[in-house]
Design a protein around this motif. Sequence first.
Motif, PDB file in Angstrom:
ATOM      1  N   MET A 190       0.848  -1.198   0.000  1.00 56.11           N
ATOM      2  CA  MET A 190       0.000   0.000   0.000  1.00 56.11           C
ATOM      3  C   MET A 190       0.882   1.246   0.000  1.00 56.11           C
ATOM      4  SD  MET A 190      -3.147  -0.661   2.623  1.00 56.11           S
ATOM      5  CE  MET A 190      -2.279  -1.490   3.946  1.00 56.11           C
ATOM      6  N   ASP A 191       0.387   2.312  -0.642  1.00 60.60           N
ATOM      7  CA  ASP A 191       1.117   3.572  -0.600  1.00 60.60           C
ATOM      8  C   ASP A 191       0.736   4.346   0.676  1.00 60.60           C
ATOM      9  OD1 ASP A 191      -1.349   4.793  -1.074  1.00 60.60           O
ATOM     10  OD2 ASP A 191      -0.955   5.145  -3.198  1.00 60.60           O
ATOM     11  N   PHE A 192       1.214   5.582   0.787  1.00 58.14           N
ATOM     12  CA  PHE A 192       0.993   6.330   2.035  1.00 58.14           C
ATOM     13  C   PHE A 192      -0.467   6.738   2.212  1.00 58.14           C
ATOM     14  CE2 PHE A 192       0.423  10.845   0.879  1.00 58.14           C
ATOM     15  CZ  PHE A 192       0.622  10.756  -0.482  1.00 58.14           C
ATOM     16  N   GLU A 193      -1.284   6.615   1.126  1.00 62.11           N
ATOM     17  CA  GLU A 193      -2.714   6.890   1.244  1.00 62.11           C
ATOM     18  C   GLU A 193      -3.505   5.604   1.479  1.00 62.11           C
ATOM     19  OE1 GLU A 193      -2.993   9.210  -2.521  1.00 62.11           O
ATOM     20  OE2 GLU A 193      -3.868  10.760  -1.229  1.00 62.11           O
ATOM     21  N   ALA A 194      -2.803   4.523   1.775  1.00 65.22           N
ATOM     22  CA  ALA A 194      -3.411   3.208   2.027  1.00 65.22           C
ATOM     23  C   ALA A 194      -4.097   2.649   0.791  1.00 65.22           C
ATOM     24  CB  ALA A 194      -4.377   3.262   3.219  1.00 65.22           C
ATOM     25  N   ARG A 212       2.699   8.775   6.372  1.00 65.77           N
ATOM     26  CA  ARG A 212       3.703   9.782   6.006  1.00 65.77           C
ATOM     27  C   ARG A 212       3.605  10.956   6.961  1.00 65.77           C
ATOM     28  NH1 ARG A 212       4.110  11.863  -0.114  1.00 65.77           N
ATOM     29  NH2 ARG A 212       4.886   9.738  -0.434  1.00 65.77           N
ATOM     30  N   LEU A 213       4.734  11.312   7.549  1.00 69.66           N
ATOM     31  CA  LEU A 213       4.733  12.356   8.574  1.00 69.66           C
ATOM     32  C   LEU A 213       4.639  13.754   7.973  1.00 69.66           C
ATOM     33  CD1 LEU A 213       7.486  10.715  10.786  1.00 69.66           C
ATOM     34  CD2 LEU A 213       5.062  10.919  11.376  1.00 69.66           C
ATOM     35  N   SER A 214       5.071  13.925   6.727  1.00 72.63           N
ATOM     36  CA  SER A 214       4.982  15.240   6.088  1.00 72.63           C
ATOM     37  C   SER A 214       3.678  15.322   5.292  1.00 72.63           C
ATOM     38  CB  SER A 214       6.164  15.447   5.150  1.00 72.63           C
ATOM     39  OG  SER A 214       5.985  14.660   3.995  1.00 72.63           O
ATOM     40  N   THR A 215       3.374  16.491   4.779  1.00 73.94           N
ATOM     41  CA  THR A 215       2.119  16.671   4.050  1.00 73.94           C
ATOM     42  C   THR A 215       2.328  16.642   2.533  1.00 73.94           C
ATOM     43  OG1 THR A 215       2.409  19.054   4.276  1.00 73.94           O
ATOM     44  CG2 THR A 215       0.946  17.981   5.857  1.00 73.94           C
ATOM     45  N   GLU A 216       3.532  16.277   2.092  1.00 76.32           N
ATOM     46  CA  GLU A 216       3.765  16.203   0.645  1.00 76.32           C
ATOM     47  C   GLU A 216       2.898  15.099   0.055  1.00 76.32           C
ATOM     48  OE1 GLU A 216       8.483  17.043   0.700  1.00 76.32           O
ATOM     49  OE2 GLU A 216       7.492  15.884   2.264  1.00 76.32           O
ATOM     50  N   THR A 217       2.459  15.309  -1.182  1.00 74.16           N
ATOM     51  CA  THR A 217       1.456  14.394  -1.732  1.00 74.16           C
ATOM     52  C   THR A 217       1.957  13.547  -2.901  1.00 74.16           C
ATOM     53  OG1 THR A 217       0.659  16.207  -3.100  1.00 74.16           O
ATOM     54  CG2 THR A 217      -0.526  15.783  -1.048  1.00 74.16           C
TER      55      THR A 217
END
Length: 198
Positions: free
Chosen positions: A125-129, A164-169
């Motif tokens: 899964m990616d950081f957006e699940a 993901r701890l940062s808000t980069e998308t």
Amino acid sequence: MFLEPHINNRVERKAGWIEVICGSMFSGKTEELIRRLNRALIAEQHVEIFKPSIDKRYHDTNVVSHNSSTIRSTPVDFANDILLKAGNCDVVGIDEAQFFDNSLIEVCEKLSAAGKRVVIAGLDMDFEAKPFEPVPFLMSIAEYVTKVHAICATCGNIASFSFRLSTETEKVKLGEKDLYQARCRTCYQEGMKQREND
Ligand code: ZN
């Protein structure tokens, strides 16, 4: 613990097979890949290991896991390069499969059809699940799928999400503990909700 399949010597074996090791960040995917490949090496099987050249976090030519166990590997730009370079090896290891495109699926099919054991490690899964292609497709066509788990950095439960701890998308953002945390479903959802409210 994954045990290598028993090969029936009464049947002449022509085809190989596909194994997938998947899970979140910090779940020990690469350690498990290295464990399986080292066992094959000890049995003097011919092993080749590939990783996408995008992943240079630790070292250019070694597959290196977080706990620093290493094994020599070949960085490749495209999945098709694996076909060209696999030669007549018995076992093909592929690390960080999520950084290849979907052409990796056909590559793995061809390698296994040619009699090779293919062992793939990657994020499911990616950081957006969301399912992280091509890993979900590889899981479908594999004979053996092992999902390994991390420990939730927030509560200590079993974790299968990469927060993901940062808000980069952007979908691909290389990083380690500075950028990601393994989290359980509850803590992952809480983190995402909190972000929406910020
Ligand atoms: Zn948790």
